[in-house]
Write a protein that holds these residues in place. Sequence first.
Motif, PDB file in Angstrom:
ATOM      1  N   MET A   1       0.842  -1.179   0.000  1.00 23.82           N
ATOM      2  CA  MET A   1       0.000   0.000   0.000  1.00 23.82           C
ATOM      3  C   MET A   1       0.883   1.236   0.000  1.00 23.82           C
ATOM      4  N   GLN A   2       0.582   2.173  -0.906  1.00 26.74           N
ATOM      5  CA  GLN A   2       1.372   3.390  -1.010  1.00 26.74           C
ATOM      6  C   GLN A   2       0.672   4.510  -0.250  1.00 26.74           C
ATOM      7  N   ILE A   3       1.429   5.220   0.576  1.00 30.46           N
ATOM      8  CA  ILE A   3       0.885   6.344   1.330  1.00 30.46           C
ATOM      9  C   ILE A   3       1.447   7.623   0.727  1.00 30.46           C
ATOM     10  N   ASN A   4       0.558   8.480   0.291  1.00 30.02           N
ATOM     11  CA  ASN A   4       0.966   9.760  -0.275  1.00 30.02           C
ATOM     12  C   ASN A   4       0.788  10.849   0.772  1.00 30.02           C
ATOM     13  N   THR A   5       1.774  11.711   0.895  1.00 33.26           N
ATOM     14  CA  THR A   5       1.638  12.837   1.798  1.00 33.26           C
ATOM     15  C   THR A   5       1.406  14.086   0.970  1.00 33.26           C
ATOM     16  N   MET A   6       0.658  15.014   1.522  1.00 35.15           N
ATOM     17  CA  MET A   6       0.373  16.255   0.830  1.00 35.15           C
ATOM     18  C   MET A   6       1.437  17.287   1.157  1.00 35.15           C
ATOM     19  N   ASN A   7       1.732  18.119   0.162  1.00 40.08           N
ATOM     20  CA  ASN A   7       2.677  19.191   0.424  1.00 40.08           C
ATOM     21  C   ASN A   7       1.957  20.374   1.066  1.00 40.08           C
ATOM     22  N   GLU A   8       2.707  21.400   1.412  1.00 42.17           N
ATOM     23  CA  GLU A   8       2.159  22.551   2.130  1.00 42.17           C
ATOM     24  C   GLU A   8       1.046  23.246   1.341  1.00 42.17           C
ATOM     25  N   THR A   9       1.235  23.368   0.041  1.00 40.99           N
ATOM     26  CA  THR A   9       0.218  24.013  -0.796  1.00 40.99           C
ATOM     27  C   THR A   9      -1.065  23.204  -0.814  1.00 40.99           C
ATOM     28  N   GLN A  10      -0.950  21.905  -0.976  1.00 50.61           N
ATOM     29  CA  GLN A  10      -2.127  21.046  -0.992  1.00 50.61           C
ATOM     30  C   GLN A  10      -2.878  21.116   0.332  1.00 50.61           C
ATOM     31  N   MET A  11      -2.144  21.134   1.424  1.00 51.44           N
ATOM     32  CA  MET A  11      -2.784  21.224   2.747  1.00 51.44           C
ATOM     33  C   MET A  11      -3.515  22.555   2.906  1.00 51.44           C
ATOM     34  N   MET A  12      -2.891  23.651   2.470  1.00 47.92           N
ATOM     35  CA  MET A  12      -3.518  24.966   2.583  1.00 47.92           C
ATOM     36  C   MET A  12      -4.804  25.019   1.769  1.00 47.92           C
ATOM     37  N   ILE A  13      -4.776  24.463   0.558  1.00 51.10           N
ATOM     38  CA  ILE A  13      -5.974  24.470  -0.282  1.00 51.10           C
ATOM     39  C   ILE A  13      -7.067  23.603   0.342  1.00 51.10           C
ATOM     40  N   LEU A  14      -6.694  22.445   0.835  1.00 53.24           N
ATOM     41  CA  LEU A  14      -7.661  21.567   1.483  1.00 53.24           C
ATOM     42  C   LEU A  14      -8.304  22.250   2.689  1.00 53.24           C
ATOM     43  N   GLU A  15      -7.504  22.893   3.511  1.00 51.73           N
ATOM     44  CA  GLU A  15      -8.030  23.591   4.684  1.00 51.73           C
ATOM     45  C   GLU A  15      -8.922  24.759   4.275  1.00 51.73           C
ATOM     46  N   SER A  16      -8.552  25.450   3.188  1.00 53.08           N
ATOM     47  CA  SER A  16      -9.367  26.570   2.711  1.00 53.08           C
ATOM     48  C   SER A  16     -10.731  26.082   2.245  1.00 53.08           C
ATOM     49  N   PHE A  17     -10.743  24.992   1.477  1.00 55.85           N
ATOM     50  CA  PHE A  17     -12.008  24.465   0.992  1.00 55.85           C
ATOM     51  C   PHE A  17     -12.835  23.881   2.136  1.00 55.85           C
ATOM     52  N   ALA A  18     -12.171  23.299   3.116  1.00 53.05           N
ATOM     53  CA  ALA A  18     -12.901  22.739   4.260  1.00 53.05           C
ATOM     54  C   ALA A  18     -13.570  23.843   5.074  1.00 53.05           C
ATOM     55  N   GLY A  19     -12.999  25.037   5.037  1.00 52.00           N
ATOM     56  CA  GLY A  19     -13.558  26.154   5.799  1.00 52.00           C
ATOM     57  C   GLY A  19     -14.674  26.890   5.089  1.00 52.00           C
ATOM     58  N   ALA A  20     -14.975  26.517   3.870  1.00 53.86           N
ATOM     59  CA  ALA A  20     -16.054  27.182   3.135  1.00 53.86           C
ATOM     60  C   ALA A  20     -17.373  26.945   3.855  1.00 53.86           C
ATOM     61  N   GLN A  21     -18.090  28.020   4.084  1.00 55.68           N
ATOM     62  CA  GLN A  21     -19.337  27.945   4.855  1.00 55.68           C
ATOM     63  C   GLN A  21     -20.530  27.477   4.023  1.00 55.68           C
ATOM     64  N   ASP A  22     -20.480  27.765   2.738  1.00 56.69           N
ATOM     65  CA  ASP A  22     -21.598  27.394   1.875  1.00 56.69           C
ATOM     66  C   ASP A  22     -21.118  27.299   0.429  1.00 56.69           C
ATOM     67  N   GLU A  23     -22.036  26.990  -0.458  1.00 58.65           N
ATOM     68  CA  GLU A  23     -21.683  26.813  -1.868  1.00 58.65           C
ATOM     69  C   GLU A  23     -21.158  28.107  -2.484  1.00 58.65           C
ATOM     70  N   GLN A  24     -21.664  29.236  -2.032  1.00 59.61           N
ATOM     71  CA  GLN A  24     -21.197  30.525  -2.557  1.00 59.61           C
ATOM     72  C   GLN A  24     -19.718  30.736  -2.226  1.00 59.61           C
ATOM     73  N   GLU A  25     -19.309  30.433  -1.008  1.00 59.01           N
ATOM     74  CA  GLU A  25     -17.897  30.549  -0.638  1.00 59.01           C
ATOM     75  C   GLU A  25     -17.047  29.542  -1.398  1.00 59.01           C
ATOM     76  N   LEU A  26     -17.556  28.343  -1.576  1.00 55.28           N
ATOM     77  CA  LEU A  26     -16.847  27.323  -2.342  1.00 55.28           C
ATOM     78  C   LEU A  26     -16.609  27.810  -3.769  1.00 55.28           C
ATOM     79  N   ASN A  27     -17.646  28.361  -4.386  1.00 54.87           N
ATOM     80  CA  ASN A  27     -17.514  28.879  -5.743  1.00 54.87           C
ATOM     81  C   ASN A  27     -16.527  30.039  -5.807  1.00 54.87           C
ATOM     82  N   ALA A  28     -16.513  30.893  -4.788  1.00 52.32           N
ATOM     83  CA  ALA A  28     -15.567  32.005  -4.755  1.00 52.32           C
ATOM     84  C   ALA A  28     -14.131  31.492  -4.666  1.00 52.32           C
ATOM     85  N   LEU A  29     -13.890  30.471  -3.848  1.00 48.92           N
ATOM     86  CA  LEU A  29     -12.557  29.870  -3.756  1.00 48.92           C
ATOM     87  C   LEU A  29     -12.151  29.230  -5.080  1.00 48.92           C
TER      88      LEU A  29
END
Length: 73
Positions: A1-29
Amino acid sequence: MQINTMNETQMMILESFAGAQDEQELNALMDVLRNFYASRLEAEMQRLWDNGTLDQQALDKLHGEHLRTPYRQ
């Protein structure tokens, strides 16, 4: 089994999208990311045009090309 780690940019984008409050914020991101990559593409195209790699003849040739990945038969 291969384990992939995310780089700093990927983590920042993931955290940004996770913080979106609604579809409008998601679309803005998503718009921010699209605009970022569109501006990078424009800059690269301008660089290629300026150094002569890309010209009207090359664009005309590309216009008739079929560049999509062929479907598997």
